[in-house]
Each structure stands twice: as structure tokens, then as C-alpha cells.
Design a protein around this motif. Structure first.
Motif, PDB file in Angstrom:
ATOM      1  N   LEU A   1       0.856  -1.184   0.000  1.00 37.45           N
ATOM      2  CA  LEU A   1       0.000   0.000   0.000  1.00 37.45           C
ATOM      3  C   LEU A   1       0.893   1.236   0.000  1.00 37.45           C
ATOM      4  CD1 LEU A   1      -2.854   1.318   0.334  1.00 37.45           C
ATOM      5  CD2 LEU A   1      -2.453   1.254   2.794  1.00 37.45           C
ATOM      6  N   VAL A   2       0.671   2.130  -0.965  1.00 38.47           N
ATOM      7  CA  VAL A   2       1.437   3.370  -1.059  1.00 38.47           C
ATOM      8  C   VAL A   2       0.464   4.541  -0.984  1.00 38.47           C
ATOM      9  CG1 VAL A   2       3.027   4.766  -2.414  1.00 38.47           C
ATOM     10  CG2 VAL A   2       3.223   2.281  -2.457  1.00 38.47           C
ATOM     11  N   LEU A   3       0.706   5.419  -0.038  1.00 42.86           N
ATOM     12  CA  LEU A   3      -0.122   6.611   0.133  1.00 42.86           C
ATOM     13  C   LEU A   3       0.758   7.829  -0.083  1.00 42.86           C
ATOM     14  CD1 LEU A   3      -2.726   8.101   1.048  1.00 42.86           C
ATOM     15  CD2 LEU A   3      -1.879   7.907   3.395  1.00 42.86           C
ATOM     16  N   GLY A   4       0.340   8.694  -0.983  1.00 39.27           N
ATOM     17  CA  GLY A   4       1.096   9.912  -1.263  1.00 39.27           C
ATOM     18  C   GLY A   4       0.201  11.128  -1.237  1.00 39.27           C
ATOM     19  N   SER A   5       0.744  12.260  -0.820  1.00 40.65           N
ATOM     20  CA  SER A   5      -0.025  13.499  -0.804  1.00 40.65           C
ATOM     21  C   SER A   5       0.904  14.666  -1.090  1.00 40.65           C
ATOM     22  CB  SER A   5      -0.719  13.706   0.546  1.00 40.65           C
ATOM     23  OG  SER A   5       0.225  13.997   1.562  1.00 40.65           O
ATOM     24  N   GLN A   6       0.340  15.700  -1.665  1.00 36.77           N
ATOM     25  CA  GLN A   6       1.083  16.920  -1.925  1.00 36.77           C
ATOM     26  C   GLN A   6       0.142  18.094  -1.782  1.00 36.77           C
ATOM     27  OE1 GLN A   6       3.461  16.902  -5.434  1.00 36.77           O
ATOM     28  NE2 GLN A   6       4.095  19.033  -5.257  1.00 36.77           N
ATOM     29  N   ILE A   7       0.576  19.098  -1.036  1.00 36.68           N
ATOM     30  CA  ILE A   7      -0.211  20.301  -0.852  1.00 36.68           C
ATOM     31  C   ILE A   7       0.668  21.509  -1.128  1.00 36.68           C
ATOM     32  CG2 ILE A   7       0.268  20.346   1.648  1.00 36.68           C
ATOM     33  CD1 ILE A   7      -2.467  21.704   1.999  1.00 36.68           C
ATOM     34  N   GLN A   8       0.098  22.464  -1.830  1.00 39.03           N
ATOM     35  CA  GLN A   8       0.814  23.705  -2.118  1.00 39.03           C
ATOM     36  C   GLN A   8      -0.026  24.873  -1.627  1.00 39.03           C
ATOM     37  OE1 GLN A   8       2.856  24.209  -5.871  1.00 39.03           O
ATOM     38  NE2 GLN A   8       2.081  26.291  -6.076  1.00 39.03           N
ATOM     39  N   LEU A   9       0.549  25.643  -0.713  1.00 33.86           N
ATOM     40  CA  LEU A   9      -0.086  26.849  -0.187  1.00 33.86           C
ATOM     41  C   LEU A   9       0.543  28.040  -0.898  1.00 33.86           C
ATOM     42  CD1 LEU A   9      -0.021  25.869   3.590  1.00 33.86           C
ATOM     43  CD2 LEU A   9      -1.959  25.728   2.038  1.00 33.86           C
ATOM     44  N   LEU A  10      -0.234  28.716  -1.693  1.00 33.58           N
ATOM     45  CA  LEU A  10       0.283  29.776  -2.542  1.00 33.58           C
ATOM     46  C   LEU A  10       0.975  30.854  -1.716  1.00 33.58           C
ATOM     47  CD1 LEU A  10       0.386  30.807  -5.474  1.00 33.58           C
ATOM     48  CD2 LEU A  10      -1.704  32.108  -4.997  1.00 33.58           C
ATOM     49  N   GLY A  11       2.242  31.126  -2.037  1.00 41.49           N
ATOM     50  CA  GLY A  11       3.005  32.157  -1.357  1.00 41.49           C
ATOM     51  C   GLY A  11       3.477  31.774   0.032  1.00 41.49           C
ATOM     52  N   ILE A  12       3.242  30.538   0.448  1.00 44.18           N
ATOM     53  CA  ILE A  12       3.630  30.093   1.793  1.00 44.18           C
ATOM     54  C   ILE A  12       4.637  28.947   1.701  1.00 44.18           C
ATOM     55  CG2 ILE A  12       2.823  29.153   3.990  1.00 44.18           C
ATOM     56  CD1 ILE A  12       0.178  30.548   3.530  1.00 44.18           C
ATOM     57  N   ALA A  13       4.170  27.765   1.321  1.00 42.09           N
ATOM     58  CA  ALA A  13       5.056  26.602   1.264  1.00 42.09           C
ATOM     59  C   ALA A  13       4.343  25.457   0.565  1.00 42.09           C
ATOM     60  CB  ALA A  13       5.484  26.173   2.671  1.00 42.09           C
ATOM     61  N   SER A  14       5.112  24.440   0.214  1.00 40.01           N
ATOM     62  CA  SER A  14       4.535  23.196  -0.301  1.00 40.01           C
ATOM     63  C   SER A  14       5.088  22.031   0.503  1.00 40.01           C
ATOM     64  CB  SER A  14       4.848  23.018  -1.788  1.00 40.01           C
ATOM     65  OG  SER A  14       6.247  22.839  -1.994  1.00 40.01           O
ATOM     66  N   GLN A  15       4.267  20.994   0.662  1.00 42.67           N
ATOM     67  CA  GLN A  15       4.673  19.803   1.400  1.00 42.67           C
ATOM     68  C   GLN A  15       4.266  18.567   0.613  1.00 42.67           C
ATOM     69  OE1 GLN A  15       3.040  19.766   5.348  1.00 42.67           O
ATOM     70  NE2 GLN A  15       4.141  21.591   6.004  1.00 42.67           N
ATOM     71  N   ARG A  16       5.065  17.528   0.736  1.00 39.87           N
ATOM     72  CA  ARG A  16       4.710  16.259   0.107  1.00 39.87           C
ATOM     73  C   ARG A  16       5.047  15.117   1.060  1.00 39.87           C
ATOM     74  NH1 ARG A  16       9.428  17.999  -1.939  1.00 39.87           N
ATOM     75  NH2 ARG A  16      11.190  16.539  -2.040  1.00 39.87           N
ATOM     76  N   LEU A  17       4.226  14.079   1.038  1.00 41.91           N
ATOM     77  CA  LEU A  17       4.398  12.914   1.898  1.00 41.91           C
ATOM     78  C   LEU A  17       4.257  11.651   1.058  1.00 41.91           C
ATOM     79  CD1 LEU A  17       2.169  13.871   4.977  1.00 41.91           C
ATOM     80  CD2 LEU A  17       4.646  13.783   4.947  1.00 41.91           C
ATOM     81  N   VAL A  18       5.066  10.657   1.373  1.00 39.24           N
ATOM     82  CA  VAL A  18       4.943   9.332   0.766  1.00 39.24           C
ATOM     83  C   VAL A  18       5.101   8.298   1.877  1.00 39.24           C
ATOM     84  CG1 VAL A  18       5.861   7.664  -0.872  1.00 39.24           C
ATOM     85  CG2 VAL A  18       5.850  10.083  -1.459  1.00 39.24           C
ATOM     86  N   LEU A  19       4.128   7.401   1.982  1.00 42.88           N
ATOM     87  CA  LEU A  19       4.171   6.336   2.977  1.00 42.88           C
ATOM     88  C   LEU A  19       3.928   5.016   2.263  1.00 42.88           C
ATOM     89  CD1 LEU A  19       4.225   5.306   5.933  1.00 42.88           C
ATOM     90  CD2 LEU A  19       1.750   5.690   5.995  1.00 42.88           C
ATOM     91  N   GLU A  20       4.870   4.100   2.402  1.00 46.39           N
ATOM     92  CA  GLU A  20       4.729   2.771   1.796  1.00 46.39           C
ATOM     93  C   GLU A  20       4.679   1.732   2.906  1.00 46.39           C
ATOM     94  OE1 GLU A  20       7.069  -0.296  -1.236  1.00 46.39           O
ATOM     95  OE2 GLU A  20       7.665   1.832  -1.129  1.00 46.39           O
ATOM     96  N   VAL A  21       3.634   0.911   2.875  1.00 49.83           N
ATOM     97  CA  VAL A  21       3.394  -0.084   3.916  1.00 49.83           C
ATOM     98  C   VAL A  21       3.205  -1.454   3.263  1.00 49.83           C
ATOM     99  CG1 VAL A  21       1.881  -0.771   5.820  1.00 49.83           C
ATOM    100  CG2 VAL A  21       2.287   1.650   5.360  1.00 49.83           C
ATOM    101  N   SER A  22       3.788  -2.469   3.876  1.00 48.77           N
ATOM    102  CA  SER A  22       3.552  -3.848   3.443  1.00 48.77           C
ATOM    103  C   SER A  22       2.642  -4.537   4.459  1.00 48.77           C
ATOM    104  CB  SER A  22       4.874  -4.608   3.311  1.00 48.77           C
ATOM    105  OG  SER A  22       5.526  -4.695   4.572  1.00 48.77           O
ATOM    106  N   PHE A  23       1.904  -5.542   4.002  1.00 50.99           N
ATOM    107  CA  PHE A  23       0.988  -6.259   4.889  1.00 50.99           C
ATOM    108  C   PHE A  23       0.738  -7.649   4.314  1.00 50.99           C
ATOM    109  CE2 PHE A  23      -1.336  -3.773   1.825  1.00 50.99           C
ATOM    110  CZ  PHE A  23      -2.255  -4.682   1.296  1.00 50.99           C
ATOM    111  N   THR A  24       0.052  -8.463   5.079  1.00 58.37           N
ATOM    112  CA  THR A  24      -0.281  -9.809   4.621  1.00 58.37           C
ATOM    113  C   THR A  24      -1.237  -9.734   3.444  1.00 58.37           C
ATOM    114  OG1 THR A  24      -0.041 -10.620   6.889  1.00 58.37           O
ATOM    115  CG2 THR A  24      -1.198 -12.049   5.317  1.00 58.37           C
ATOM    116  N   PRO A  25      -0.917 -10.353   2.314  1.00 56.60           N
ATOM    117  CA  PRO A  25      -1.793 -10.279   1.143  1.00 56.60           C
ATOM    118  C   PRO A  25      -3.223 -10.719   1.460  1.00 56.60           C
ATOM    119  CG  PRO A  25       0.319 -11.232   0.535  1.00 56.60           C
ATOM    120  CD  PRO A  25       0.316 -11.111   2.030  1.00 56.60           C
TER     121      PRO A  25
END
Length: 444
Positions: free
Chosen positions: A181-205
Motif C-alpha cells: 500500500l502506497v499513500l502519497g499526498s502533496q499540498i501547495q499553499l500559494l506564497g507560503i510553502a509546499s509539502q509532500r508525503l509518501v508512505l509505503e506499507v507492506s501487509f499480509t496479502p
């Protein structure tokens, strides 16, 4: 003639079936969107003008407005789209909780979310004091910024931001068959900052469902966080300098002094290279990339390893890059970076990032005091044996070969000393042998 009537009837029947099917799908998609908005925004009146349904797996709402109950002003969003590669995904009674019918990807995109900082509900936000304000505490990020206790939305308005405008993208890539499972996000606040996250998780099929997730032995394989300043740091420096009637350089000095004093008060032993990294991280236009990639992943053993910081750090395999320059974390004494146990026990979870400035008041220097102290300082001769008393002081050296070296003294060991010198890309350490020294001078 009979064949024409037959074809016409078939055509009409096809249109009725197709139209009815589309209407049913549209109704189910609208119900899903309405239920989701009710859960996500329980205290808001929500209205949107258009619902667009793409049979290939996309639902989009346009011109959404969400107004808090009791207020006239609203948060506005140009459009919100939800995409999945499974066309019938939104027809399920509860799409996200169905374990066997997850699409190969699910994406949510929010375009041009706008919140006017002069809205009527912002006045209530200004009146409601936070935990920091109610106890006279200051958020760490706001240290040295006059009467500002935290960089809240009302403070952003005072800093000259008329509104918050944001774009947000969230993408979920589940692979139930292979247990990934891969969860990614990106947010851009105009004139302030941008952030990005990536989380990769393994689990029992086969266990990708809320009701079976805990039994799936989830393990974090990778986590990445990225931050890019888009104007906030420069505006913060200018604003805080005006609040305290000092120059921007003096504000940054006061902020750094207060932060160091707070770390010292908590019993934290932070090496100079981390302080230098922090100064670079909060500079205008800075970028930060933080990640962990534990070999084999990490799961429930995380809670056991929290009592052994060195082992935990080794397992997490952390990496840090500031302004595209990597920082060596392998030699850090992680345990010394933690607050003293007695001090930590006195802090509630809500107060962990807050500071009592009154206890550190003497560290705040006005512009005149800073200039006065600088005028009194100059380089004085010192012997090698005295240098232990001048760690973190600025010193300059003259060698037998006539070479001149200046920097911050960070280490004295045996017959050598180590200086931290500013270079084009940041800082670098420089070792000098005692036998080569002609003159030593300390700035004090």
C-alpha cells in the motif's frame, strides 16, 4: 415499414436503459459524495453547483462552498475530483471498506481551495485563545517574534496574506494481492510553502480492509517528507523584525538564542551542526527532505525500540537533506537529543512544542543591546590550553606558514582543534594541528 418500427423501438429501449443506468449511477455517486462531505465537514453547510460523472471512474464536483454553521462567509473550492480505475467503484455501498474490490489506484484532487482571512468566522478564531495563549506559552516556531504566540491564521492575516489558497492531491495505490500500500499526498499553499508525503506499507496479502488491517501485520517500508518554502520564511523574518523593532538578522539571532536556551533547559545536548542545519532550514527559500527506509520494514517492534534511541535510529535508517545537501546522521548521539526525563514528565502532550518565554526573557536582546555588545567585542589573544573555555566562540588563527584561518571553535582534543567555517554551500569543519599555530585570538 415493420422493420423500421422495430429498429426505432430497439433504439428507444436502448436509450431508456442507458439513460436509466446513467441516472442510477449518477444518483449513487451523488449519495456517496454527499455522505462523504457530511462525514468530513460535520459543522458546515455544504453546497456545490455541479456534479460531473465520468463512467470511466471519475466523480467531480465543481464550485463547492462550505460555510460554518452560524456564519455567512464560506470556504470556496473550484473543484474536487475523485478518480479510480474501477468504473463501478462508487456503486458499492461502502467503497473504502470493501476488501476485495479495491481499485489499483484512488486519487483525490482539490483545486483552488480559498479561505478569506477577513471572513467573519476568522474573528471567532482570533477571539478563541489556544492552549499556548491561555497559559502564557509560546510555540517554538514563534520564539523571538514579539507578542506573537503562534503563527495562526489571524497572524498570517496580519503578516499580509489576504487569503489562504491551496491545491491538494492525495493518491492511494493499494495492491491487495501482493500486500503493498502506497499513500502519497502533496499540498501547495500559494506564497507560503509546499509539502509532500509518501508512505509505503507492506501487509499480509488479502488483508487490506479496516476490519482486518491489524491482523495484516503492517510494516512501514518507506516514509518521505518534503518541504519547500515559497515565501513564508522571508515574510516571517520581516514581520517579526517589525514586531520587535530590530533588524531581520537580530530577530533571527534572538530566535536562535531562545531556542538554544529552551533546549538547554530541557537537558537536550544538541550538536552545533544540527543548529546550523536548523538555521539553514528556516532561511528564505529553503528546502527539506526527510526520510526513513528501514531494512525489512518496521512494525510493532517500534514501540519497544523507543526505549533504545540508538537502536531505533539504526533500524529506521533516517536521511536528511537541506537545500539538496545531505546531513550525516550516523554519528549523532540520539539519546542526548532527547529531553531530560524529569523535564519531559512535566509537559502535557499539548505543551510539548510550547515554551515559557518569561523563563528565557534575558535571552531576548533589543537592537540597541545587540549593537552595544557587538561594539564591546573584539579579538583577544589566548593560549591553546585556554581553548576549552571558548568552545562555540569565534576564533582566528595564524600559522607558522603565515596562513590566516577564522571560524567557530567546535572541538579541542589532544594537540588539535576543529573549526566550523562557512563555505559557499553551507558549513565545513577544519582541523588544525597545535604545532602549526603561531597566534590564537578569541572574539569575546
Amino acid at each position: 415499414m415493420r422493420w423500421f418500427k422495430t429498429v426505432l423501438l430497439l433504439l428507444i429501449a436502448t436509450l431508456l436503459v442507458g439513460g436509466g443506468g446513467y441516472a442510477y449511477v449518477w444518483y449513487k455517486a451523488k449519495a456517496y459524495i454527499d455522505d462523504t462531505l457530511t462525514v468530513l465537514l460535520p459543522g458546515y453547510r455544504v453546497h456545490y453547483e455541479t456534479l460531473v460523472l465520468d463512467p470511466r471512474g471519475e466523480v467531480r464536483i465543481e464550485s463547492l462552498q462550505a460555510a460554518p454553521f452560524g456564519y455567512d462567509s464560506a470556504i470556496k473550492v473550484a473543484n474536487i475530483s475523485i478518480r479510480a480505475d474501477a468504473p463501478l467503484f462508487f456503486l458499492q455501498p461502502s467503497p473504502v471498506s470493501a476488501a476485495s474490490d479495491w481499485p489499483s489506484f484512488l486519487a483525490i484532487k482539490i483545486d483552488k481551495l480559498r479561505m478569506d482571512l477577513a471572513s467573519d468566522f476568522m474573528e471567532t478564531a482570533l477571539a478563541n485563545q489556544s492552549v499556548a495563549a491561555s497559559k502564557g506559552l509560546v510555540n517554538i516556531a514563534a520564539l523571538g517574534c514579539g507578542d506573537v504566540r503562534e503563527f495562526s491564521l489571524p497572524v498570517l492575516r496580519d503578516m499580509g496574506y489576504p487569503e489562504i489558497q491551496a491545491d491538494l492531491t492525495i493518491r492511494l495505490d493499494p495492491d491487495n494481492d501482493n500486500g503493498r500500500l502506497v499513500l502519497g499526498s502533496q499540498i501547495q499553499l500559494l506564497g507560503i510553502a509546499s509539502q509532500r508525503l509518501v508512505l509505503e506499507v507492506s501487509f499480509t496479502p488479502g488483508y487490506l480492509a479496516p476490519q482486518t488491517l491489524l491482523a495484516a501485520s503492517p510494516r512501514v517500508q518507506r516514509f518521505q517528507f518534503g518541504y519547500q518554502d515559497l515565501g513564508f520564511n522571508a515574510r516571517r523574518d520581516t514581520y517579526c523584525a517589525e514586531q520587535t523593532q530590530v533588524t531581520e538578522a537580530e530577530y533571527r539571532l534572538a530566535h536562535a538564542d531562545l531556542l538554544r536556551a529552551q533546549a538547554s533547559q530541557l537537558g537536550m545536548q544538541v550538536p552545533e551542526r544540527l543548529w546550523n542545519a536548523y538555521e539553514q532550514a528556516i532561511a528564505p527559500g529553503s528546502s527539506i527532505d526527510l526520510g526513513i527506509s528501514p531494512a525489512g520494514g518496521i512494525g510493532s517492534e517500534l514501540f519497544v525500540l523507543m526505549n533504545a534511541p540508538h537502536v531505533l535510529a539504526e533500524r529506521l535508517n533516517p536521511s536528511l537533506r537541506i537545500n539538496s545537501e545531505g546531513l550525516d546522521l550516523t554519528s549523532l548521539d540520539w539519546e542526548s537529543l532527547l529531553p531530560d526525563a524529569d523535564q519531559a514528565e512535566q509537559l502535557t502532550p499539548q505543551e510539548e512544542g510550547l515554551v515559557n518565554v518569561e523563563q528565557l526573557k534575558e535571552k531576548i536582546l533589543s537592537s540597541r543591546e545587540v549593537q552595544k555588545l557587538e561594539d564591546l567585542k573584539k579579538f583577544y589573544p589566548a593560549s591553546f590550553d585556554e581553548l576549552d573555555d571558548y568552545l562555540q566562540y569565534q576564533i582566528r588563527l595564524y600559522t607558522h606558514f603565515g596562513r590566516y584561518i577564522e571560524g567557530r571553535l567546535i572541538e579541542v582534543a589532544d594537540n588539535k582543534l576543529v573549526l566550523l567555517r562557512r563555505v559557499d554551500q553551507g558549513y565545513a569543519s577544519y582541523s588544525v594541528d597545535r604545532n602549526f599555530l603561531e597566534t590564537i585570538e578569541v572574539y569575546r
